[in-house]
Design a protein around this motif. Structure first.
Motif, PDB file in Angstrom:
ATOM      1  N   VAL A 272     -18.479-119.418  77.385  1.00 36.40           N
ATOM      2  CA  VAL A 272     -17.578-120.556  77.327  1.00 36.40           C
ATOM      3  C   VAL A 272     -18.224-121.551  76.379  1.00 36.40           C
ATOM      4  CG1 VAL A 272     -16.470-122.385  78.645  1.00 36.40           C
ATOM      5  CG2 VAL A 272     -16.844-120.156  79.693  1.00 36.40           C
ATOM      6  N   THR A 273     -17.624-121.757  75.239  1.00 36.47           N
ATOM      7  CA  THR A 273     -18.157-122.682  74.244  1.00 36.47           C
ATOM      8  C   THR A 273     -16.987-123.246  73.459  1.00 36.47           C
ATOM      9  OG1 THR A 273     -19.304-122.745  72.098  1.00 36.47           O
ATOM     10  CG2 THR A 273     -18.675-120.590  72.904  1.00 36.47           C
ATOM     11  N   PRO A 274     -17.077-124.504  73.033  1.00 35.08           N
ATOM     12  CA  PRO A 274     -15.968-125.063  72.260  1.00 35.08           C
ATOM     13  C   PRO A 274     -15.877-124.476  70.857  1.00 35.08           C
ATOM     14  CG  PRO A 274     -17.756-126.663  72.457  1.00 35.08           C
ATOM     15  CD  PRO A 274     -18.110-125.500  73.335  1.00 35.08           C
ATOM     16  N   TYR A 275     -16.935-123.800  70.404  1.00 36.47           N
ATOM     17  CA  TYR A 275     -16.963-123.269  69.046  1.00 36.47           C
ATOM     18  C   TYR A 275     -16.580-121.795  69.062  1.00 36.47           C
ATOM     19  CZ  TYR A 275     -19.685-127.504  68.953  1.00 36.47           C
ATOM     20  OH  TYR A 275     -20.091-128.793  69.136  1.00 36.47           O
ATOM     21  N   GLY A 276     -16.140-121.286  67.900  1.00 38.88           N
ATOM     22  CA  GLY A 276     -15.858-119.857  67.795  1.00 38.88           C
ATOM     23  C   GLY A 276     -17.113-119.057  68.076  1.00 38.88           C
ATOM     24  N   GLY A 277     -18.219-119.542  67.512  1.00 34.83           N
ATOM     25  CA  GLY A 277     -19.512-118.914  67.747  1.00 34.83           C
ATOM     26  C   GLY A 277     -20.584-119.977  67.658  1.00 34.83           C
ATOM     27  N   MET A 278     -21.675-119.777  68.360  1.00 34.85           N
ATOM     28  CA  MET A 278     -22.803-120.731  68.304  1.00 34.85           C
ATOM     29  C   MET A 278     -24.083-119.931  68.189  1.00 34.85           C
ATOM     30  SD  MET A 278     -23.912-123.760  68.209  1.00 34.85           S
ATOM     31  CE  MET A 278     -25.689-123.920  67.945  1.00 34.85           C
ATOM     32  N   GLU A 279     -24.867-120.293  67.154  1.00 32.81           N
ATOM     33  CA  GLU A 279     -25.950-119.434  66.665  1.00 32.81           C
ATOM     34  C   GLU A 279     -27.260-119.592  67.410  1.00 32.81           C
ATOM     35  OE1 GLU A 279     -24.468-121.971  65.037  1.00 32.81           O
ATOM     36  OE2 GLU A 279     -25.922-123.250  64.027  1.00 32.81           O
ATOM     37  N   ASN A 280     -27.270-119.836  68.709  1.00 29.88           N
ATOM     38  CA  ASN A 280     -28.521-120.034  69.430  1.00 29.88           C
ATOM     39  C   ASN A 280     -29.535-118.936  69.090  1.00 29.88           C
ATOM     40  OD1 ASN A 280     -27.157-122.154  70.962  1.00 29.88           O
ATOM     41  ND2 ASN A 280     -26.067-120.438  71.892  1.00 29.88           N
ATOM     42  N   ALA A 281     -30.782-119.339  68.879  1.00 28.59           N
ATOM     43  CA  ALA A 281     -31.807-118.408  68.435  1.00 28.59           C
ATOM     44  C   ALA A 281     -31.957-117.267  69.444  1.00 28.59           C
ATOM     45  CB  ALA A 281     -33.145-119.130  68.256  1.00 28.59           C
ATOM     46  N   THR A 282     -31.821-116.071  69.001  1.00 25.55           N
ATOM     47  CA  THR A 282     -31.885-114.787  69.741  1.00 25.55           C
ATOM     48  C   THR A 282     -30.743-114.599  70.739  1.00 25.55           C
ATOM     49  OG1 THR A 282     -33.251-115.434  71.675  1.00 25.55           O
ATOM     50  CG2 THR A 282     -34.442-114.797  69.662  1.00 25.55           C
ATOM     51  N   ALA A 283     -29.849-115.567  70.902  1.00 23.34           N
ATOM     52  CA  ALA A 283     -28.764-115.438  71.895  1.00 23.34           C
ATOM     53  C   ALA A 283     -27.512-116.136  71.361  1.00 23.34           C
ATOM     54  CB  ALA A 283     -29.187-116.051  73.232  1.00 23.34           C
ATOM     55  N   ILE A 284     -26.734-115.398  70.577  1.00 23.61           N
ATOM     56  CA  ILE A 284     -25.537-115.984  69.970  1.00 23.61           C
ATOM     57  C   ILE A 284     -24.427-116.035  71.019  1.00 23.61           C
ATOM     58  CG2 ILE A 284     -23.778-115.691  68.201  1.00 23.61           C
ATOM     59  CD1 ILE A 284     -25.922-114.124  66.570  1.00 23.61           C
ATOM     60  N   PHE A 285     -23.777-117.195  71.142  1.00 29.58           N
ATOM     61  CA  PHE A 285     -22.646-117.339  72.060  1.00 29.58           C
ATOM     62  C   PHE A 285     -21.343-117.287  71.270  1.00 29.58           C
ATOM     63  CE2 PHE A 285     -25.007-120.101  75.483  1.00 29.58           C
ATOM     64  CZ  PHE A 285     -25.904-119.065  75.671  1.00 29.58           C
ATOM     65  N   TYR A 286     -20.372-116.514  71.777  1.00 26.22           N
ATOM     66  CA  TYR A 286     -19.048-116.437  71.154  1.00 26.22           C
ATOM     67  C   TYR A 286     -17.998-116.913  72.148  1.00 26.22           C
ATOM     68  CZ  TYR A 286     -21.522-113.236  67.996  1.00 26.22           C
ATOM     69  OH  TYR A 286     -22.417-112.673  67.125  1.00 26.22           O
TER      70      TYR A 286
END
Ligand SMILES: [Zn+2]
Length: 529
Positions: A272-286
């Motif tokens: 659950v993220t407001p962005y299409g994708g979020m580039e967290n280091a080693t753990a990308i959230f979509y």
């Protein structure tokens, strides 16, 4: 030999080195040791964070923490520091000020314990039909909604998470899973450790009931990076299909292009993220809605993977240089399209970037825009699409080999650190063997784009091409070295260096009936209709 322009740059303050962010870190946080206990509802957090500092002065340490979270205890070097000050710490708004007896250059440890209901920085999923899931939602400075830290991109640190949750849940955090301890009362503690410094906006946890699948490796000539897919169980079939099918090859492609993948592993997480994708280091959230709609594009996956190099490993030192993250990730996603679909795919991606930029209000402002006050406003077409064009034009000007050499050198020099646009400009000038400062000033501090009126005539037996810059005067004029023109199918070049540029060509018996401007799409420009 020392090139004279490099000497000049050190003397004159460059507009490419501005730092308009209103707050900067006071000291250097080297490492965060984070312990979190999440209640059954997930909204209540009990946190304890031990931070190792390198002091830059005798000023108090300043941590940021949402004022809704109550500080219970603060220790300095393992002791309550009441001897020095009557108060162990001070609170003002979101600041926690910790006095100490250290001086510039000293190392020091603080330990802060706090608890309360989280208002921002964590996103929750959970309703009658779905189990609870929790995701960090830090960008740009919401990490201190749930963590007590120095919440600036310029203060990178290593981080270890110990997260206690009810036993039914899994936890993912940055870095490598060290162990999972089972507690007697149906709770578990998940321990992760990240041994490379990362910016606080990418220090994350994900908590939920996930289907976890290992993704297949590619050929991996550089180094195989273990990749996993974390999805809500009902979406695992889709996720393993189209968008993630080639992540092994994507990591391999960027590893060859830029340098080995910066970290030990990479997880792709439905979140659950407001962005299409979020580039967290080693753990990308979509964004989970893209899974339900089955519309997560591979372009987004490539973009977020590219951020592991640019954004996470090399981080903008000030938010206003965000194009060093977003422009890079956008262009590298276009280069992945080129890798798989050839020059036509690259051209299509860059045309789409140009169209998005042309029709946005970003055209009236430069990329490096000190007037932007709200950090969310930096997520604009200047930092993404035009930022990608800054790299594409550069590649067109200096050629593939100089471009790639510069990109690699820049990554190598600033890996695990931070950089400003001036740093990138300097590395690229060295790689190209010539001063490109003018180009970066034009591309980053000038708004708009060239609008060219091109005409042809015959004079004294020669063909004369005139290029007039017809954009609005507020945007200024642009230099376009080596601008390509296709004259009745014949490619010629001319250096455009002022409001009106003329050049005579031999070998044309008549005025061409068809003139194409920049037929290979090397420049972000429009032709005057
Ligand atoms: Zn991005």
């Amino acid at each position: 030999m020392i090139l004279p322009f490099l000497l000049l740059q050190t003397v004159v303050a460059s507009p490419l080195a501005i730092k308009p962010d209103t707050a900067r870190p006071l000291h250097d946080a080297k490492h965060y040791e984070i312990t979190l206990v999440l209640g059954d509802s997930g909204h209540h957090v009990l946190g304890e964070i031990e931070t190792n500092w390198r002091l830059s002065s005798s000023e108090p340490i300043r941590l940021e923490l949402d004022s809704a979270l109550r500080v219970i205890r603060v220790l300095v070097n393992g002791r309550e520091n009441t001897r020095l000050a009557r108060t162990m710490y001070g609170r003002g708004g979101e600041d926690v000020l910790i006095p100490h007896e250290g001086r510039a250059g000293d190392s020091l440890t603080t330990r802060i314990r706090y608890h309360g209901e989280v208002r921002r920085g964590l996103a929750f999923r959970g309703d009658k039909t779905h189990d609870l899931a929790i995701f960090a939602d830090n960008w740009p400075d919401r990490a201190h909604g749930w963590l007590a830290l120095q919440d600036f991109p310029s203060d990178k640190a290593t981080v270890a998470f110990r997260v206690q949750v009810p036993a039914a849940y899994q936890v993912l955090a940055n870095g490598v899973l060290e162990k999972v301890d089972t507690l007697p009362y149906a709770h578990t503690v998940w321990s992760y450790r990240m041994d490379r410094p990362i910016p606080p906006y990418t220090m994350v946890i994900a908590v939920g009931k996930f289907a976890v699948n290992k993704l297949p490796d590619a050929a991996c000539a550089v180094r195989c990076v273990p990749q996993t897919l974390w999805t809500f169980p009902e979406d695992s079939a889709f996720a393993a299909s189209a968008p993630f099918r080639r992540v092994g090859s994507i990591v391999e492609f960027y590893s060859r292009l830029i340098g080995p993948f910066p970290y030990a592993s990479l997880a792709h997480v439905e979140a659950v993220t407001p962005y299409g994708g979020m580039e967290n280091a080693t753990a990308i959230f979509y964004n989970d809605s893209l899974y339900r709609a089955k519309s997560l594009p591979e372009e987004t996956v490539a973009h977020e993977i590219a951020h592991q190099w640019f954004g996470d490993a090399v981080t903008e030192d000030d938010w206003h240089h965000l194009w060093l993250s977003e422009g890079f990730a956008t262009y590298l996603a276009a280069m992945w399209a080129e890798q798989t679909g050839g020059a036509a795919a690259l051209a299509a991606a860059m045309r789409a970037n140009a169209e998005a930029y042309f029709k946005s209000s970003a055209v009236e402002r430069p990329i490096l825009d000190p007037n932007v006050r709200h950090l969310d406003s930096l997520l604009n077409e200047n930092n993404f699409q035009k930022g990608a064009w800054v790299l594409h034009q550069l590649r067109g000007m200096i050629g593939d080999s100089g471009f790639v050499t510069g990109l690699r050198n820049y990554y190598q020099r600033y890996r695990d650190g931070t950089a400003l646009s001036a740093d990138f400009a300097k590395v690229m000038s060295e790689a190209a063997g010539r001063d490109l400062d003018w180009y970066f000033r034009q591309a980053l501090t000038q708004p708009g784009y060239p609008v060219l009126a091109v005409s042809a005539s015959r004079e004294g037996g020669k063909l004369v091409i005139e290029v007039r810059q017809a954009q609005k005067s507020e945007w200024g004029t642009y230099r376009l070295p080596g601008l390509e023109l296709m004259l009745d199918g014949k490619l010629v070049r001319m250096d455009v260096d002022g409001p009106t540029q003329r050049k005579a060509f031999d070998g044309f018996s008549k005025v061409p009936s068809k003139i194409e401007v920049d037929p290979n799409g090397r420049w972000l420009l429009k032709r005057k209709a």
